[in-house]
Design an enzyme around this catalytic site. Sequence first.
Site, mmCIF file in Angstrom:
data_model
loop_
_atom_site.group_PDB
_atom_site.id
_atom_site.type_symbol
_atom_site.label_atom_id
_atom_site.label_comp_id
_atom_site.label_asym_id
_atom_site.label_seq_id
_atom_site.Cartn_x
_atom_site.Cartn_y
_atom_site.Cartn_z
ATOM 1 N N GLU A 234 39.496 39.551 45.405
ATOM 2 C CA GLU A 234 39.148 40.675 44.456
ATOM 3 C C GLU A 234 39.143 40.328 42.980
ATOM 4 O O GLU A 234 39.839 40.825 42.175
ATOM 5 C CB GLU A 234 40.318 42.029 44.961
ATOM 6 C CG GLU A 234 40.200 42.658 46.117
ATOM 7 C CD GLU A 234 40.865 43.946 46.327
ATOM 8 O OE1 GLU A 234 41.942 44.097 45.539
ATOM 9 O OE2 GLU A 234 40.792 44.687 47.218
ATOM 10 N N CYS B 237 38.662 32.915 25.828
ATOM 11 C CA CYS B 237 37.518 33.827 26.068
ATOM 12 C C CYS B 237 36.865 33.955 25.043
ATOM 13 O O CYS B 237 35.497 34.000 24.974
ATOM 14 C CB CYS B 237 38.124 34.934 26.702
ATOM 15 S SG CYS B 237 38.879 34.748 28.437
ATOM 16 N N GLU C 111 38.574 44.160 54.385
ATOM 17 C CA GLU C 111 39.887 44.837 54.468
ATOM 18 C C GLU C 111 39.653 46.266 54.813
ATOM 19 O O GLU C 111 38.951 47.265 53.855
ATOM 20 C CB GLU C 111 40.935 44.549 53.230
ATOM 21 C CG GLU C 111 41.168 43.454 52.906
ATOM 22 C CD GLU C 111 41.957 43.143 51.748
ATOM 23 O OE1 GLU C 111 42.624 44.253 51.278
ATOM 24 O OE2 GLU C 111 42.130 42.094 50.989
#
Length: 671
Positions: free
Chosen positions: A149, A159, A309
């Site tokens: 996920e 970043c 899932e």
Amino acid sequence: MKRPFKRILYGGDYNPNQWGKEVWKEDMRIFKDARINSATINVFSWAKIQPSEDTYNFTELDEVIAMLSQENYDIVLATSTAALPAWMVKRYPEVARTDYEGRHHKFGQRHNACPNSLVFQKFASRLAGKLAERYGNNPHVTCWHLSNEYGGECYCENCEKAFRVWLREKYQTLDELNKAWNTEFWGHTIYDWDEVVLPDALGDGIEDAAEPHMTAFAGLSIDYCRFNSDGMLNNFKMDKEAIRKFDKETPITTNMMGTFKGLDYFKWAREMDIVSWDNYPRYDTPWSYTALRNDLMRGLKDAPFMLMEQTPSQQNWQKYNSLKRPGQMRAQSYQTLARGGDTIQFFQLRRSKGACEKFHGAVIAHVGTEDTRVFREVRQLGTELEKLGDAIPGSVNEAEVGIVFDWDNYWALEYTSGPSEDLTYVDQIQQYYQYFYDRNIAVHMIPCDADFGRYKMVVAPVLYMIKEGVKEALEEFVSQGGVLVTTYMSGIVDQSDNVYLGGYPGPLRTLAGVWVEEIDALSPMQSNEVIFGDGTKASCGLLCELMHLEGAECLARYGQDFYKDMPAAVKNRYGKGITYYIGTRMEEGLAKILESAAADAAVKPVLEGTDGLEIVCRKADGCSFYFIINFGDEAKQVPSALVGHMEMLTEETVKPGDMLAKYDVKIVRVE
Ligand code: GLA
Ligand code: ZN
């Protein structure tokens, strides 16, 4: 590539590392009884398989894989890179994320790595490579599952630097960047690349905005989303490359999350061999919502997908974690299969005894035996899926209608300030989807750059951002005879969120045959009404666009307020086709317009006369598989068109008057 799967993968997340070996044996026995043939392993084991910077220890994983191989499982092998080991964060704090508030995180949680940390990248791809080197040749390893996920953001210095590089590549010059973000507004002109800062709460973030990460410059926010999605995709690609050095064959996936906002899934899907996703409806989630998400997951690659899932029964992280009612899990599984799922996998196979998921449903409950309602339902489904054999995997869903879903539009619509904080992207798409869902008209969820020519009808609600090429593609589609439906808040901005000047809906103005002069926002307490040509009235709200006809034919007018009598919905001929432009949000009234559009496009339901049942068709080798599911409370009759054909679960011929009770499913095969 090893696909399509030779059988329906049936299993799910399995964490034997949380248990002693005597339990493993028992697991194998019980799973066999449920016809479980697949296990997703090694999802969160980084700390176990790499206890320190220089040591790897695969002893236990070797044993798990040997055991599952012995039992002829299809192994979905994860890379474990979704939760950082403690030693790594202690030694290299930069691998952890900095959040929107600017707080740098310590060791803890999962889904917690800075995507632009070179240290993280190095360790993650090295681990992926080692796993592939060790297990890539095992014929039982059926699929690679990278990380878990993917999502979230990081606002750290690494970043920030990477963002500047990304921007430089995209804009080349600061002039272009300043134009794109319209930085003259509030004197935000950037004179040096390193003046660019990330759009967090310490930078351009708007405090108390409806949308948590909204900033004063939507162009900047949208670029950050694109950058962040690309950054994580880069992590995915690096790990994939590391695997491909040793294993050229086995499909590679990661588990997605339906309409999750954070990542541009259409872009991601291009890098994935097969899409997989996690389906966690709440107790009150309408079935049409899960239907849309299944269709979207199929749409990402226009191909069957994996259900990675779902819970066999209960959740733990929702507000109210109700039990799935008897038959509900089975019905949900068949809905997934019907809409393109080739696997049914659970989270998880054995319920853990500690930490935050101990109340999460599992195939084996805390009692540890097979003597539970949930287990019996899992076994029943397993037996049925085994019976279906290899008929379903790889079969395709066809559709005459395409509904546009686009992450740039998702971000742009929700990061823009105004006109209404209730204008959320997925809700608008869902409302249009619902019309087709209710009538069993098959749809494909398609990106902005889809081949529209494949469809009779294209529905593009709130197409707020018109990116390069989209205007031309839509014009071509309609001029060739297609029917386009679009709505309020469409055609407003370019790919940087700058308005197309000269009147809304900008590039769609000719196609729609209207000029939208103003856009009124109504609070939930307010409403207006539309009056159709035949005098019927329907209420409307959210947004009311004030439009002038420029060649379009008026279908409905506003009934109240100072813009009473102005057009609220129109239809415009363009070339051989028609555009419908709907200027306000209606509830019941919408069906009337879509009915007319669907009739113009001559689109048909999967089967006629099927009110109240969900019917979806998959096709393979001249065979049609009709999935019929009753999600309603009342028993319903099987559509008469299917009488005389074989029902695959019972292997009986459908007879006139055969009924489906609540949550009943039939799969009818028509040659
Ligand atoms: C997600 C995760 C799983 C698990 C489940 C629980 O989907 O991928 O690891 O936490 O949620 O619902
Ligand atoms: Zn970072």
